[in-house]
Design a protein around this motif. Structure first.
Motif, short mmCIF file in Angstrom:
data_model
loop_
_atom_site.label_atom_id
_atom_site.label_comp_id
_atom_site.label_asym_id
_atom_site.label_seq_id
_atom_site.Cartn_x
_atom_site.Cartn_y
_atom_site.Cartn_z
N SER A 41 0.82 -1.20 0.00
CA SER A 41 0.00 0.00 0.00
C SER A 41 0.86 1.26 0.00
O SER A 41 0.58 2.22 -0.74
CB SER A 41 -0.93 0.00 1.22
N GLU A 42 1.91 1.26 0.81
CA GLU A 42 2.79 2.42 0.86
C GLU A 42 3.50 2.64 -0.48
O GLU A 42 3.62 3.77 -0.96
CB GLU A 42 3.82 2.25 1.98
N LEU A 43 3.95 1.56 -1.10
CA LEU A 43 4.64 1.69 -2.38
C LEU A 43 3.69 2.17 -3.47
O LEU A 43 4.10 2.92 -4.37
CB LEU A 43 5.28 0.36 -2.77
N ASP A 44 2.45 1.75 -3.41
CA ASP A 44 1.47 2.24 -4.37
C ASP A 44 1.25 3.74 -4.19
O ASP A 44 1.14 4.49 -5.18
CB ASP A 44 0.15 1.49 -4.21
N THR A 45 1.20 4.19 -2.94
CA THR A 45 1.05 5.62 -2.66
C THR A 45 2.23 6.41 -3.22
O THR A 45 2.06 7.47 -3.83
CB THR A 45 0.93 5.85 -1.14
N VAL A 46 3.43 5.89 -3.02
CA VAL A 46 4.63 6.55 -3.53
C VAL A 46 4.61 6.58 -5.06
O VAL A 46 4.94 7.60 -5.68
CB VAL A 46 5.89 5.84 -3.02
N ASP A 47 4.21 5.48 -5.67
CA ASP A 47 4.18 5.39 -7.13
C ASP A 47 3.20 6.41 -7.70
O ASP A 47 3.52 7.10 -8.69
CB ASP A 47 3.78 3.98 -7.54
N ARG A 48 2.03 6.53 -7.11
CA ARG A 48 1.03 7.48 -7.60
C ARG A 48 1.48 8.92 -7.45
O ARG A 48 1.08 9.80 -8.22
CB ARG A 48 -0.31 7.26 -6.89
N ALA A 49 2.35 9.17 -6.48
CA ALA A 49 2.85 10.53 -6.28
C ALA A 49 4.07 10.85 -7.13
O ALA A 49 4.19 11.95 -7.68
CB ALA A 49 3.18 10.75 -4.80
N CYS A 50 5.00 9.88 -7.26
CA CYS A 50 6.35 10.19 -7.73
C CYS A 50 6.78 9.55 -9.04
O CYS A 50 7.87 9.89 -9.55
CB CYS A 50 7.35 9.78 -6.65
N SER A 51 6.01 8.65 -9.60
CA SER A 51 6.48 7.91 -10.77
C SER A 51 6.54 8.79 -12.01
O SER A 51 5.57 9.48 -12.36
CB SER A 51 5.58 6.71 -11.06
N ARG A 52 7.68 8.74 -12.69
CA ARG A 52 7.84 9.43 -13.97
C ARG A 52 7.25 8.62 -15.12
O ARG A 52 7.17 9.11 -16.25
CB ARG A 52 9.33 9.70 -14.19
N PHE A 53 6.81 7.38 -14.83
CA PHE A 53 6.38 6.48 -15.89
C PHE A 53 4.88 6.23 -15.91
O PHE A 53 4.42 5.35 -16.64
CB PHE A 53 7.13 5.15 -15.77
N ARG A 54 4.12 6.98 -15.16
CA ARG A 54 2.67 6.89 -15.25
C ARG A 54 2.12 8.30 -15.44
O ARG A 54 2.42 9.21 -14.65
CB ARG A 54 2.05 6.19 -14.03
N PRO A 55 1.33 8.53 -16.47
CA PRO A 55 0.89 9.88 -16.80
C PRO A 55 -0.02 10.51 -15.76
O PRO A 55 -0.17 11.74 -15.74
CB PRO A 55 0.15 9.69 -18.14
#
Length: 320
Positions: A41-55
């Motif tokens: 869950s925490e990694l998903d939160t980080v991904d939604r905030a910080c990923s350069r690879f999801r628009p």
């Protein structure tokens, strides 16, 4: 990379995330399922905030916005703040404004989708530096990024995420925990009776060592041998020299740092790759134990990289 060696009386799980391995180890087997749920869950939160690879991520929404300055969410603010701390600590060797340069070098999608590396030199510079970290400001959740600049938090986000996940599990479940994200390792809570055993290596043909760390410790390895891809017949790796906007000269093949957090360890190991020969003095002056393998396969250790005795929160090594 760093990997977790065998430990007694622990439970573990593994899965793929961000084109790398996530490895979770807890000292209480009954807590594993809950711990994994928290980490995912925490990694998903980080991904939604910080990923350069999801628009749809916060950082990419920011890149596409013409609003200057712009309010940002708490998670992105925390990670940007950390990246600016890293930039200041490393005198700009770790710079979060390199996203545009990464894209132009071909690292414009998830790493698993990139063209495999081929023989050849690094892709030559063909663009002009638009900004540096000193032009990014963050005050009370309001972020200003120069127009045309894409933030790339990759040099710090994975390590900081490991720290956040380890702290969360230890706090909520009360067990000892080790979180490894692609070899960026963070520990928290009660450690196993024999400590956490970590194997440090960057491949079967590379020098390796085993260390034992305690709780509240971070270990990270940065490498010019990993995360390589090709564009136009030229090969690049993912650690850029912020001054030249090209992959850093591979004076060091790998640098491993042990520190009080994974974030600090990875910041230092990445900066060391960029700094080249001067990294030995820089790491020494900052009291950071490091193990550095140069292009000839020779090993350099900075003071504090221990050998024969274990101390709580510090590693011991066993060469083999």
């Amino acid at each position: 990379m760093t990997s977790v060696a065998e430990n007694d009386s622990v439970a573990e799980s593994r899965w793929q995330i961000w084109s790398t391995d996530a490895h979770l180890v807890v000292t209480d087997p009954m807590s594993l399922e809950a711990a994994e749920s928290m980490v995912r869950s925490e990694l998903d939160t980080v991904d939604r905030a910080c990923s350069r690879f999801r628009p749809d991520s916060d950082v990419m929404n920011l890149a596409g916005s013409h609003i200057r300055p712009a309010p940002v969410g708490a998670v992105l603010a925390d990670f940007v703040h950390a990246s600016l701390q890293a930039a200041e600590f490393t005198d700009g060797a770790v710079d979060p404004t390199l996203g545009s340069a990464m894209i132009e070098l071909g690292y414009d999608r998830d790493f698993s989708l990139l063209e495999p590396p081929t023989e050849g030199s690094s892709t030559p510079v063909s663009f002009v530096r638009r900004a540096d970290w000193t032009m990014v400001t963050l005050h009370d959740g309001v972020l200003t990024v120069p127009e045309g600049v894409v933030l790339d938090l990759g040099a710090t986000a994975k390590a900081l995420a490991a720290d956040r996940c380890a702290a969360l599990v230890a706090s909520e479940l009360g067990c000892g925990v080790l979180v490894s994200l692609g070899g960026d390792i963070s520990t928290s809570g009660p450690q196993p009776s024999t400590g956490w055993h970590i194997r440090v290596s960057d491949g079967d043909n590379q020098p390796s060592t085993t260390i034992t760390i305690g709780s509240g410790v971070g270990v990270a390895t940065s490498s010019t041998l990993r995360r390589r891809w090709s564009k136009g017949g030229k090969t690049a790796h993912h650690i850029l020299d912020p001054q030249l906007l090209v992959p850093a000269d591979p004076y060091w093949c790998t640098v491993t740092v042990v520190a009080q957090s994974c974030f600090l360890a990875n910041t230092a190991s990445t900066a060391a790759i960029v700094k080249g020969p001067s990294a030995v003095r820089w790491l020494t002056d900052n009291g950071l134990p490091a193990r550095m393998i140069d292009a000839d396969g020779d090993t350099t250790l900075t003071p504090g990289w221990p050998h024969n005795s274990a101390h709580i929160g510090h590693p011991i090594t066993e060469e083999h």
